[in-house]
Design a protein around this motif. Structure first.
Motif, PDB file in Angstrom:
ATOM      1  N   THR A 296      47.422  47.675  46.997  1.00  0.00           N
ATOM      2  CA  THR A 296      48.765  47.921  46.090  1.00  0.00           C
ATOM      3  C   THR A 296      48.749  49.782  45.762  1.00  0.00           C
ATOM      4  OG1 THR A 296      47.891  46.631  44.635  1.00  0.00           O
ATOM      5  CG2 THR A 296      49.243  44.828  45.741  1.00  0.00           C
ATOM      6  N   ALA A 297      48.343  50.577  46.389  1.00  0.00           N
ATOM      7  CA  ALA A 297      48.159  51.869  45.351  1.00  0.00           C
ATOM      8  C   ALA A 297      47.487  51.819  44.183  1.00  0.00           C
ATOM      9  CB  ALA A 297      49.669  51.715  46.060  1.00  0.00           C
ATOM     10  N   ASN A 298      46.738  51.269  43.764  1.00  0.00           N
ATOM     11  CA  ASN A 298      46.229  50.977  42.386  1.00  0.00           C
ATOM     12  C   ASN A 298      46.157  52.674  42.043  1.00  0.00           C
ATOM     13  OD1 ASN A 298      46.605  47.671  42.890  1.00  0.00           O
ATOM     14  ND2 ASN A 298      44.897  47.961  43.281  1.00  0.00           N
ATOM     15  N   TYR A 299      45.584  53.110  42.739  1.00  0.00           N
ATOM     16  CA  TYR A 299      45.610  54.426  42.388  1.00  0.00           C
ATOM     17  C   TYR A 299      45.827  55.402  42.626  1.00  0.00           C
ATOM     18  CZ  TYR A 299      40.974  52.076  41.343  1.00  0.00           C
ATOM     19  OH  TYR A 299      39.568  50.987  41.372  1.00  0.00           O
ATOM     20  N   LEU A 300      46.984  55.233  42.641  1.00  0.00           N
ATOM     21  CA  LEU A 300      48.638  56.249  42.899  1.00  0.00           C
ATOM     22  C   LEU A 300      49.598  56.354  40.987  1.00  0.00           C
ATOM     23  CD1 LEU A 300      50.383  55.911  46.339  1.00  0.00           C
ATOM     24  CD2 LEU A 300      48.953  57.392  45.467  1.00  0.00           C
ATOM     25  N   SER A 301      49.231  57.654  40.871  1.00  0.00           N
ATOM     26  CA  SER A 301      49.623  58.483  39.432  1.00  0.00           C
ATOM     27  C   SER A 301      50.269  58.961  39.104  1.00  0.00           C
ATOM     28  CB  SER A 301      48.410  58.319  39.233  1.00  0.00           C
ATOM     29  OG  SER A 301      48.300  59.907  39.758  1.00  0.00           O
ATOM     30  N   GLY A 302      51.739  58.486  39.921  1.00  0.00           N
ATOM     31  CA  GLY A 302      52.777  59.978  40.291  1.00  0.00           C
ATOM     32  C   GLY A 302      52.811  61.376  40.158  1.00  0.00           C
ATOM     33  N   ASP A 303      51.572  61.789  40.628  1.00  0.00           N
ATOM     34  CA  ASP A 303      51.108  63.125  40.696  1.00  0.00           C
ATOM     35  C   ASP A 303      51.175  64.062  42.072  1.00  0.00           C
ATOM     36  OD1 ASP A 303      49.004  61.706  41.304  1.00  0.00           O
ATOM     37  OD2 ASP A 303      47.677  63.201  40.877  1.00  0.00           O
ATOM     38  N   LEU A 304      51.801  62.531  42.701  1.00  0.00           N
ATOM     39  CA  LEU A 304      51.563  63.641  44.005  1.00  0.00           C
ATOM     40  C   LEU A 304      53.497  62.880  44.778  1.00  0.00           C
ATOM     41  CD1 LEU A 304      48.943  61.914  46.475  1.00  0.00           C
ATOM     42  CD2 LEU A 304      48.699  63.665  45.222  1.00  0.00           C
ATOM     43  N   VAL A 305      54.533  64.014  44.774  1.00  0.00           N
ATOM     44  CA  VAL A 305      55.745  64.060  45.163  1.00  0.00           C
ATOM     45  C   VAL A 305      55.863  63.456  47.232  1.00  0.00           C
ATOM     46  CG1 VAL A 305      57.917  65.229  44.928  1.00  0.00           C
ATOM     47  CG2 VAL A 305      56.014  65.430  43.309  1.00  0.00           C
ATOM     48  N   GLY A 306      56.437  63.406  47.038  1.00  0.00           N
ATOM     49  CA  GLY A 306      57.057  62.941  48.882  1.00  0.00           C
ATOM     50  C   GLY A 306      58.214  62.995  49.549  1.00  0.00           C
ATOM     51  N   LYS A 307      57.779  62.687  51.019  1.00  0.00           N
ATOM     52  CA  LYS A 307      59.520  62.925  51.556  1.00  0.00           C
ATOM     53  C   LYS A 307      60.028  62.939  51.231  1.00  0.00           C
ATOM     54  CE  LYS A 307      57.562  60.083  54.038  1.00  0.00           C
ATOM     55  NZ  LYS A 307      57.307  59.468  55.346  1.00  0.00           N
ATOM     56  N   SER A 308      60.838  62.431  49.952  1.00  0.00           N
ATOM     57  CA  SER A 308      62.415  62.210  49.299  1.00  0.00           C
ATOM     58  C   SER A 308      62.200  62.719  48.554  1.00  0.00           C
ATOM     59  CB  SER A 308      62.389  60.528  49.295  1.00  0.00           C
ATOM     60  OG  SER A 308      61.506  60.011  48.069  1.00  0.00           O
ATOM     61  N   GLY A 309      60.874  63.848  47.729  1.00  0.00           N
ATOM     62  CA  GLY A 309      61.333  63.720  46.295  1.00  0.00           C
ATOM     63  C   GLY A 309      61.177  63.831  45.374  1.00  0.00           C
TER      64      GLY A 309
END
Length: 356
Positions: A296-309
């Motif tokens: 469940t993407a437990n280690y995504l922390s908001g520091d990566l910006v994706g395709k939609s910005g």
């Protein structure tokens, strides 16, 4: 309806193969489209899925997988959370980066604390595959040399993506080796059926046809025990919101900071089903594999910006990775993951999209 198509010399059983599907190709990039407008974009770097565009109940299209607009971002991002890629030679963790095979001990890179994860420092996700396309499929091939990342044997691998008019994305894996070697391949796509820029997946309804999960230790290595899901936060036998029990006081959830566990699949025709009540998008998972790793993407922390910005935050997506069990080379009681010369590894997973 099942028809037989030929892809790079292999006879492959696919549902709904028809001649009018289209594949667009530019160096390192491929786009599959079907007659209903569903579109899948692929890249040779990591043999990865970079986008899946599907309609909602009103016919509005959205990209439902996390990733980047530019392929270079997959290569240069400081953190690499395996967006959309094929992972191998061995998906999941191997305890202490070691295993014994035919009387010899092999040592792999310990790239995840004391353990080995998803193939090593330069696994299948970080190499260029050779791509080729037909009218409805894209095939990626890669030769993993003897000793690569510490694994024995030269392994020839092929991954075939096919899009049908039934809105099915079929992924087929094939491999052969000249020495006995562990193999466990999966795709590590992060899904959010509301669209890849949506903030959470916790409101999605999830069902998994599994009576047990694999218990893990403090390093997320399976202990060898299977834990019944009944009466626990891991019970997805009936569909429920992903977030309903994710923060329950359960020792296994504390280890994974949420769901990051192998579900031992039963023999039902559909292994898992994910549904977003807001958009109406639904995704069924059908597989030949014995397990699904729910992450469940437990280690995504908001520091990566994706395709939609938008920033990718904790629990903004989930993965349903069809595979054999982690640490199987050290767990003889688990289903076999050793491929030997003269044998052929084959695995198939279908992601089927629809709306309600």
């Amino acid at each position: 309806m099942v028809k037989e198509c030929t892809v790079l010399g292999f006879a492959v059983l696919l549902s709904g193969c028809v001649s009018h599907k289209t594949v667009e190709h530019r160096p390192g990039h491929y786009t599959l489209r079907n007659s209903g407008g569903m579109e899948v974009q692929l890249a040779s770097y990591g043999a990865r899925i970079t986008s899946i565009n599907v309609p909602d109940r009103d016919g509005s299209m959205a990209d439902v997988v996390l990733g980047y607009e530019d392929i270079n971002a997959y290569k240069t991002a400081q953190k690499k959370p395996y967006f959309g890629c094929v992972v191998g030679r061995y998906a999941g963790r191997i305890a202490n980066g070691k295993f014994a095979l035919d009387g010899r001990e092999y040592e792999l890179a310990a790239n995840n604390g004391p353990n080995h994860l998803h193939g090593g420092m330069v696994g299948f996700d970080k190499v260029e595959w050779t791509g080729a396309s037909t009218h409805n499929s894209v095939s990626f091939s890669y030769v993993s040399r003897d000793g690569e990342e510490g694994y024995p044997g030269t392994l020839q691998v092929q991954v075939i993506y096919t899009l049908t008019d039934a809105d099915e994305l079929i992924i087929q894996y094939r491999a052969a080796t000249d020495k006995a070697t562990p193999i466990n391949l999966t795709n590590h796509t992060y899904f959010n059926l509301a669209g890849e820029g949506a903030s959470t997946v916790l409101n999605h309804a999830l069902r998994i046809d599994a009576d047990c999960i694999l218990e893990t230790d403090e390093f997320s290595i399976p202990t060898g025990r299977k834990l019944p899901v009944s009466g626990t936060p891991f019970d997805f036998l009936r569909a429920k919101a992903v977030g309903r029990d994710i923060d329950a006081e359960h020792p296994q959830l504390q280890i994974g900071m949420g769901y990051d566990h192998t579900f031992v699949l039963s023999d039902g025709p559909v292994s898992a089903e994910l549904y977003d009540p807001e958009s109406g998008r639904c995704m069924e998972v059908i597989t030949t594999e014995p397990g699904i790793q729910l992450y469940t993407a437990n280690y995504l922390s908001g520091d990566l910006v994706g395709k939609s910005g938008e920033r990718y935050r904790k629990r903004s997506a989930l993965c349903l990775e069809t595979q054999h069990f982690p640490d199987s080379p050290n767990k003889p009681e688990f289903p076999n993951t050793i491929l030997r010369p003269g044998e052929h590894f084959e695995s198939k997973t279908i992601y089927r999209f629809s709306v309600r």
